[in-house]
Write a protein that holds these residues in place. Structure first.
Motif, mmCIF file in Angstrom:
data_model
loop_
_atom_site.group_PDB
_atom_site.id
_atom_site.type_symbol
_atom_site.label_atom_id
_atom_site.label_comp_id
_atom_site.label_asym_id
_atom_site.label_seq_id
_atom_site.Cartn_x
_atom_site.Cartn_y
_atom_site.Cartn_z
ATOM 1 N N MET A 184 -7.404 -10.790 0.495
ATOM 2 C CA MET A 184 -6.968 -10.393 1.826
ATOM 3 C C MET A 184 -6.111 -9.130 1.817
ATOM 4 N N PRO A 185 -5.090 -9.008 0.947
ATOM 5 C CA PRO A 185 -4.172 -7.877 1.130
ATOM 6 C C PRO A 185 -4.729 -6.558 0.605
ATOM 7 N N GLU A 186 -4.589 -5.528 1.425
ATOM 8 C CA GLU A 186 -4.856 -4.162 1.010
ATOM 9 C C GLU A 186 -3.604 -3.360 1.359
ATOM 10 N N SER A 187 -3.587 -2.081 1.081
ATOM 11 C CA SER A 187 -2.347 -1.327 1.187
ATOM 12 C C SER A 187 -1.654 -1.438 2.551
ATOM 13 N N PRO A 188 -2.358 -1.480 3.703
ATOM 14 C CA PRO A 188 -1.621 -1.618 4.960
ATOM 15 C C PRO A 188 -0.819 -2.908 5.052
ATOM 16 N N GLU A 189 -1.407 -4.030 4.594
ATOM 17 C CA GLU A 189 -0.691 -5.298 4.643
ATOM 18 C C GLU A 189 0.446 -5.327 3.624
ATOM 19 N N VAL A 190 0.194 -4.802 2.429
ATOM 20 C CA VAL A 190 1.232 -4.798 1.400
ATOM 21 C C VAL A 190 2.375 -3.866 1.794
ATOM 22 N N ASP A 191 2.055 -2.769 2.468
ATOM 23 C CA ASP A 191 3.111 -1.874 2.941
ATOM 24 C C ASP A 191 3.975 -2.569 3.991
ATOM 25 N N ALA A 192 3.336 -3.313 4.886
ATOM 26 C CA ALA A 192 4.101 -4.070 5.878
ATOM 27 C C ALA A 192 4.983 -5.109 5.205
ATOM 28 N N LEU A 193 4.435 -5.793 4.198
ATOM 29 C CA LEU A 193 5.211 -6.771 3.437
ATOM 30 C C LEU A 193 6.423 -6.118 2.785
ATOM 31 N N ALA A 194 6.221 -4.958 2.149
ATOM 32 C CA ALA A 194 7.325 -4.265 1.489
ATOM 33 C C ALA A 194 8.423 -3.913 2.488
ATOM 34 N N ARG A 216 -20.040 12.150 -9.037
ATOM 35 C CA ARG A 216 -20.114 10.793 -9.578
ATOM 36 C C ARG A 216 -21.306 10.031 -9.031
ATOM 37 N N ARG A 217 -22.057 9.430 -9.934
ATOM 38 C CA ARG A 217 -23.196 8.598 -9.559
ATOM 39 C C ARG A 217 -22.692 7.171 -9.347
ATOM 40 N N LYS A 218 -21.886 7.008 -8.326
ATOM 41 C CA LYS A 218 -21.320 5.692 -8.014
ATOM 42 C C LYS A 218 -21.450 5.470 -6.514
ATOM 43 N N GLN A 219 -21.849 4.261 -6.131
ATOM 44 C CA GLN A 219 -22.001 3.964 -4.719
ATOM 45 C C GLN A 219 -20.660 4.065 -3.996
ATOM 46 N N LEU A 220 -20.701 4.541 -2.756
ATOM 47 C CA LEU A 220 -19.465 4.787 -2.012
ATOM 48 C C LEU A 220 -18.639 3.521 -1.821
ATOM 49 N N LYS A 221 -19.286 2.410 -1.536
ATOM 50 C CA LYS A 221 -18.564 1.155 -1.346
ATOM 51 C C LYS A 221 -17.736 0.810 -2.585
ATOM 52 N N ALA A 222 -18.347 0.939 -3.752
ATOM 53 C CA ALA A 222 -17.653 0.629 -4.997
ATOM 54 C C ALA A 222 -16.576 1.659 -5.307
ATOM 55 N N LEU A 223 -16.860 2.917 -5.028
ATOM 56 C CA LEU A 223 -15.897 3.981 -5.325
ATOM 57 C C LEU A 223 -14.619 3.814 -4.511
ATOM 58 N N LEU A 224 -14.764 3.473 -3.233
ATOM 59 C CA LEU A 224 -13.585 3.318 -2.386
ATOM 60 C C LEU A 224 -12.689 2.178 -2.857
ATOM 61 N N GLN A 225 -13.292 1.171 -3.503
ATOM 62 C CA GLN A 225 -12.507 0.022 -3.972
ATOM 63 C C GLN A 225 -11.987 0.200 -5.391
ATOM 64 N N GLU A 226 -12.337 1.278 -6.032
ATOM 65 C CA GLU A 226 -11.917 1.534 -7.412
ATOM 66 C C GLU A 226 -10.465 2.008 -7.411
ATOM 67 N N GLN A 227 -9.569 1.158 -7.861
ATOM 68 C CA GLN A 227 -8.139 1.453 -7.763
ATOM 69 C C GLN A 227 -7.727 2.665 -8.597
ATOM 70 N N GLU A 228 -8.470 2.961 -9.641
ATOM 71 C CA GLU A 228 -8.177 4.137 -10.452
ATOM 72 C C GLU A 228 -8.511 5.433 -9.716
ATOM 73 N N SER A 229 -9.321 5.338 -8.658
ATOM 74 C CA SER A 229 -9.679 6.512 -7.870
ATOM 75 C C SER A 229 -8.809 6.634 -6.626
ATOM 76 N N LEU A 230 -8.668 5.534 -5.905
ATOM 77 C CA LEU A 230 -7.853 5.495 -4.696
ATOM 78 C C LEU A 230 -7.063 4.189 -4.699
ATOM 79 N N ALA A 231 -5.770 4.269 -4.524
ATOM 80 C CA ALA A 231 -4.937 3.073 -4.599
ATOM 81 C C ALA A 231 -4.894 2.341 -3.257
ATOM 82 N N GLY A 232 -5.183 1.051 -3.301
ATOM 83 C CA GLY A 232 -4.890 0.197 -2.161
ATOM 84 C C GLY A 232 -6.026 -0.148 -1.230
#
Length: 281
Positions: free
Chosen positions: A1-11, A162-178
């Motif tokens: 469930m948690p992604e950066s918007p929810e974790v930021d609110a929690l912080a 990068r030969r990586k699908q966009l859905k997977a790339l967006l969820q790759e924490q090493e590329s984009l955090a959160g």
């Protein structure tokens, strides 16, 4: 469930409610969550919370003791971790991994925070550390999409050839955090891009739309989750989704039926008219 918007609110909520309070008691109920076996959670007892920081989907509770800084507790929420305040009459929302009791002022019973994990496998992690920024789970993170570091130039470096699908790339924490499963669906819908398209195949216009959608969707989500009580975060997030979790419902943009991404077992959604030229995946 948690992604950066929810974790930021929690912080933000933890910052307001916990800074200045003393850690009185800790109770670890699932020992697999503790990643520093040589540094138990009891190191925090007697320390005062001095600040709360967010790193992607991680939160650091920083402490001190008289005369010097103390250790930090780095909490990684993974796919299904979360936190809630323990009240005498509150029902537990998910299996509790750890409990932390904080002291209060005179006449104040303090606060008890429960850390939970609702997943089929344990993803919440706890690390006692002198410097959270040196922990591998933090050092490997890519830029935060709403930070000044996430420039268009940085974005071009992330997508590149990068030969990586966009859905997977967006969820790759090493590329984009959160960014996780839900917001990646929302971002791709806003950018009018297929979740299975490869980053290397994006043209200039498509790259521009994707960069803008990342910033737009997350900026709106950060604003929408801010100050929402912890127990309401999930419901508020679900209610704000346009395609994620909306299988079979009409797309709010074009009216076409929202479909599941093949192979996602109902966990990811898209609109064929908006994102794949009207041709279902």
């Amino acid at each position: 469930m948690p992604e950066s918007p929810e974790v930021d609110a929690l912080a933000g909520i933890l910052q307001i409610r916990l800074v200045g309070r003393e850690v009185r008691e800790v109770d670890l109920e699932e020992f697999r969550a503790l990643k520093t076996r040589n540094r138990p959670l009891t190191e925090l007892v007697g320390r005062t919370v001095t600040g709360v920081r967010r790193f992607g989907k991680h939160v650091s509770l920083d402490t001190s003791e008289p005369g010097r800084s103390g250790p930090s507790l780095l909490i990684g929420f993974g796919r299904a971790g979360w936190a809630f305040w323990v009240e005498e009459d509150a029902e537990e929302q998910a299996p509790v991994i750890a409990r932390i009791r904080f002291g209060g002022a005179e006449g104040d019973d303090g606060e008890e925070l429960a850390l939970t994990d609702a997943g089929d496998w344990l993803s919440l992690s706890l690390t006692v550390t002198d410097d959270p920024t040196n922990e591998p789970s933090v050092t490997k993170l890519g830029p935060d999409p709403l930070s000044d570091d996430f420039t268009r130039e940085a974005f071009e470096g992330i997508t590149g050839k990068r030969r990586k699908q966009l859905k997977a790339l967006l969820q790759e924490q090493e590329s984009l955090a959160g960014i996780g499963n839900a917001y990646s669906d929302e971002i791709l819908h806003a950018a009018r891009l297929s979740p299975t398209m490869h980053a290397a195949d994006l043209d200039e216009d498509e790259r521009g739309r994707l960069y803008a959608a990342i910033r737009e969707i997350l900026r709106g989500a950060f604003a929408g989750r801010r100050d929402v009580p912890l127990e309401r975060q999930k419901a508020e997030k679900v209610a704000a989704m346009r395609v994620h979790g909306r299988t079979g419902e009409p797309c709010p943009v074009c009216g076409d039926e929202v479909r599941d991404v093949p192979g996602s077992k109902g966990g990811a959604q898209y609109c064929a008219t908006c994102q794949t030229g009207g041709v279902p995946l």
